[in-house]
Design a protein around this motif. Structure first.
Motif, mmCIF file in Angstrom:
data_model
loop_
_atom_site.group_PDB
_atom_site.id
_atom_site.type_symbol
_atom_site.label_atom_id
_atom_site.label_comp_id
_atom_site.label_asym_id
_atom_site.label_seq_id
_atom_site.Cartn_x
_atom_site.Cartn_y
_atom_site.Cartn_z
ATOM 1 N N MET A 234 -3.710 -6.278 2.177
ATOM 2 C CA MET A 234 -3.790 -5.363 3.319
ATOM 3 C C MET A 234 -2.405 -4.990 3.842
ATOM 4 S SD MET A 234 -6.966 -7.258 5.265
ATOM 5 C CE MET A 234 -6.697 -6.407 6.820
ATOM 6 N N GLN A 235 -1.447 -5.900 3.732
ATOM 7 C CA GLN A 235 -0.104 -5.654 4.257
ATOM 8 C C GLN A 235 0.807 -4.943 3.261
ATOM 9 O OE1 GLN A 235 0.609 -9.288 7.458
ATOM 10 N NE2 GLN A 235 1.445 -9.498 5.417
ATOM 11 N N HIS A 236 0.359 -4.828 2.035
ATOM 12 C CA HIS A 236 1.261 -4.365 0.977
ATOM 13 C C HIS A 236 1.790 -2.949 1.223
ATOM 14 C CE1 HIS A 236 3.190 -4.449 -2.868
ATOM 15 N NE2 HIS A 236 2.464 -3.466 -3.354
ATOM 16 N N ASP A 237 0.965 -2.107 1.843
ATOM 17 C CA ASP A 237 1.380 -0.719 2.083
ATOM 18 C C ASP A 237 2.060 -0.529 3.440
ATOM 19 O OD1 ASP A 237 0.450 0.150 -0.354
ATOM 20 O OD2 ASP A 237 -1.529 0.711 0.416
ATOM 21 N N LEU A 238 2.167 -1.590 4.225
ATOM 22 C CA LEU A 238 2.786 -1.471 5.544
ATOM 23 C C LEU A 238 4.310 -1.466 5.423
ATOM 24 C CD1 LEU A 238 0.552 -3.922 7.624
ATOM 25 C CD2 LEU A 238 0.207 -1.484 7.142
ATOM 26 N N TYR B 19 -2.886 -4.458 -5.157
ATOM 27 C CA TYR B 19 -2.060 -5.659 -5.014
ATOM 28 C C TYR B 19 -2.120 -6.524 -6.265
ATOM 29 C CZ TYR B 19 0.296 -9.584 -2.879
ATOM 30 O OH TYR B 19 1.199 -10.576 -2.597
ATOM 31 N N LEU B 20 -3.272 -6.590 -6.909
ATOM 32 C CA LEU B 20 -3.364 -7.334 -8.158
ATOM 33 C C LEU B 20 -2.454 -6.720 -9.222
ATOM 34 C CD1 LEU B 20 -7.207 -8.075 -8.296
ATOM 35 C CD2 LEU B 20 -5.355 -9.689 -7.806
ATOM 36 N N ARG B 21 -2.375 -5.399 -9.252
ATOM 37 C CA ARG B 21 -1.458 -4.733 -10.187
ATOM 38 C C ARG B 21 -0.002 -5.061 -9.840
ATOM 39 N NH1 ARG B 21 -4.379 -1.098 -13.226
ATOM 40 N NH2 ARG B 21 -6.454 -0.647 -12.366
ATOM 41 N N TYR B 22 0.286 -5.161 -8.546
ATOM 42 C CA TYR B 22 1.632 -5.542 -8.112
ATOM 43 C C TYR B 22 1.961 -6.963 -8.575
ATOM 44 C CZ TYR B 22 5.332 -7.026 -4.894
ATOM 45 O OH TYR B 22 6.488 -7.544 -4.357
ATOM 46 N N LEU B 23 1.000 -7.891 -8.444
ATOM 47 C CA LEU B 23 1.232 -9.254 -8.917
ATOM 48 C C LEU B 23 1.510 -9.264 -10.412
ATOM 49 C CD1 LEU B 23 -1.500 -11.301 -6.967
ATOM 50 C CD2 LEU B 23 0.949 -11.131 -6.463
ATOM 51 N N TRP B 24 0.767 -8.467 -11.151
ATOM 52 C CA TRP B 24 1.022 -8.366 -12.589
ATOM 53 C C TRP B 24 2.453 -7.926 -12.859
ATOM 54 C CZ3 TRP B 24 -3.345 -5.801 -15.959
ATOM 55 C CH2 TRP B 24 -4.400 -6.707 -16.085
ATOM 56 N N SER C 142 -14.561 -10.771 -11.215
ATOM 57 C CA SER C 142 -15.681 -10.753 -12.159
ATOM 58 C C SER C 142 -15.630 -9.535 -13.062
ATOM 59 C CB SER C 142 -17.026 -10.763 -11.409
ATOM 60 O OG SER C 142 -17.171 -11.941 -10.650
ATOM 61 N N SER C 143 -14.899 -8.511 -12.642
ATOM 62 C CA SER C 143 -14.859 -7.258 -13.392
ATOM 63 C C SER C 143 -13.721 -7.271 -14.405
ATOM 64 C CB SER C 143 -14.678 -6.073 -12.433
ATOM 65 O OG SER C 143 -14.447 -4.883 -13.153
ATOM 66 N N ALA C 144 -14.043 -6.900 -15.629
ATOM 67 C CA ALA C 144 -13.020 -6.808 -16.677
ATOM 68 C C ALA C 144 -12.384 -5.424 -16.712
ATOM 69 C CB ALA C 144 -13.635 -7.139 -18.034
ATOM 70 N N GLN C 145 -12.794 -4.559 -15.781
ATOM 71 C CA GLN C 145 -12.293 -3.181 -15.799
ATOM 72 C C GLN C 145 -10.920 -3.033 -15.159
ATOM 73 O OE1 GLN C 145 -14.096 -0.942 -17.534
ATOM 74 N NE2 GLN C 145 -15.375 -2.748 -17.931
ATOM 75 N N GLY C 146 -10.614 -3.887 -14.197
ATOM 76 C CA GLY C 146 -9.342 -3.757 -13.483
ATOM 77 C C GLY C 146 -8.459 -4.965 -13.704
ATOM 78 N N PRO C 147 -7.356 -5.040 -12.985
ATOM 79 C CA PRO C 147 -6.448 -6.183 -13.118
ATOM 80 C C PRO C 147 -7.081 -7.440 -12.543
ATOM 81 C CG PRO C 147 -5.793 -4.824 -11.264
ATOM 82 C CD PRO C 147 -6.914 -4.090 -11.959
ATOM 83 N N ARG C 148 -6.823 -8.566 -13.183
ATOM 84 C CA ARG C 148 -7.348 -9.838 -12.691
ATOM 85 C C ARG C 148 -6.267 -10.904 -12.757
ATOM 86 N NH1 ARG C 148 -13.078 -11.180 -15.509
ATOM 87 N NH2 ARG C 148 -12.000 -10.571 -17.426
ATOM 88 N N VAL C 149 -6.343 -11.844 -11.844
ATOM 89 C CA VAL C 149 -5.528 -13.051 -11.915
ATOM 90 C C VAL C 149 -6.483 -14.233 -11.835
ATOM 91 C CG1 VAL C 149 -3.496 -11.991 -10.844
ATOM 92 C CG2 VAL C 149 -5.176 -13.177 -9.405
ATOM 93 N N ARG C 150 -6.056 -15.363 -12.354
ATOM 94 C CA ARG C 150 -6.838 -16.575 -12.166
ATOM 95 C C ARG C 150 -6.565 -17.103 -10.758
ATOM 96 N NH1 ARG C 150 -5.794 -16.232 -17.533
ATOM 97 N NH2 ARG C 150 -7.565 -16.672 -18.892
#
Length: 290
Positions: A27-31, A153-158, A182-190
């Protein structure tokens, strides 16, 4: 089996962020980013620049400032922010997330702050319950907005090479995280996710909100409690006062006891935020007693 020829490039293992509030960070990433601001002037210049491209009357929100760095020899006040953004309410969360700095327009909108939030209107500084305070001023993002923020944000972590996180989340955000992982369509982290709960919530069995894990991606860590603040926000619970604080924590012993009893009864591990030596001692003694 796929073989990838790297040539002269380096291959590194994924990194693990051991302490992250995943949804809050999303939520803060774009601030407005105030991390790295060396002094008060840099903070105010960034606020002024963001205000210049923000429609009049709309909020300027930021995060990442450090109190000892920007208020070295200067007392905080709402007026300082007023001069940088005279036509906007301003809400700036600190780097540690345990305090916020508000200008006069933001203070006027507060009214009565949430329970547990100490608001000094002379300085514009609010201590604790920063997320709850912000929620009283602006409606929280809806589900689709949260999903967009979390995906970005998950893409940013990647991009940083972070593939695993230990996250501490509120129960209402756990379904959102579960869907994303649960979705394999977007970026995921463990992710190992621990819930931030109050003692009363444990007693009301809100711990059942843990729900199902996602094999290979989401596992449950336990529950977390906050026993004091931080050194950065001057409210860690210490035995000897430091700087401008009396060293007072904000969690009373009987509340800690209720929480630890609830965790024991639910057979869940505990993660305790305890920064000052007095807070650490209280947690250690509480655990030893059980």
């Amino acid at each position: 089996l796929e073989v990838v020829e790297l040539g002269s490039r380096a291959l590194l293992p994924g990194l693990c962020d051991s302490h992250l509030h995943l949804v809050l960070a999303a939520m803060q990433h774009d601030l407005l980013d105030l991390e790295g601001a060396a002094d008060l002037d840099q903070v105010l210049r960034r606020v002024q620049a963001r205000a210049a491209v923000t429609p009049e009357g709309e909020w300027v929100q930021g995060h990442g400032w450090e109190r000892r760095r920007i208020f070295s020899g200067v007392a905080p006040s709402p007026a300082l922010l007023d001069r940088a953004a005279p036509d906007h309410p301003v809400f700036l969360a600190s780097k540690d997330g345990h305090s916020a700095w508000l200008n006069s327009a933001a203070l006027a909108a507060v009214g009565v702050g949430p329970d547990g939030c100490e608001l000094d209107r002379s300085t514009g500084i609010a201590l604790e319950e920063v997320v709850a305070l912000r929620s009283t001023l602006q409606p929280p993002p809806n589900e689709s907005e949260l999903e967009r923020c979390l995906d970005a944000y998950l893409r940013y972590l990647w991009s940083l090479g972070i593939t695993t996180v230990h996250a501490f989340e509120s129960p209402e955000h756990l379904p959102l995280i579960r869907r994303a992982l649960s979705s394999a369509q977007g970026p995921r982290v463990r992710a190992m996710v621990s819930l931030v709960l109050e003692a009363k919530e444990l007693e009301e069995q809100r711990v059942q909100a843990l729900g199902e894990e996602v094999e290979g991606w989401l596992c449950h860590g336990g529950i977390k409690i906050f026993t004091d603040g931080t050194f950065g926000s001057f409210n860690a619970a210490v035995s000897q006062p430091f700087l401008t604080t009396g060293g007072r924590g904000f969690l009373e012993k009987h509340v800690l006891d209720r929480f630890l009893d609830g965790a024991r009864d639910a057979k869940l591990p505990v993660a305790a935020h305890a920064v000052g030596d007095r807070a650490v001692e209280a947690v250690v003694q509480g655990l030893r007693a059980r």
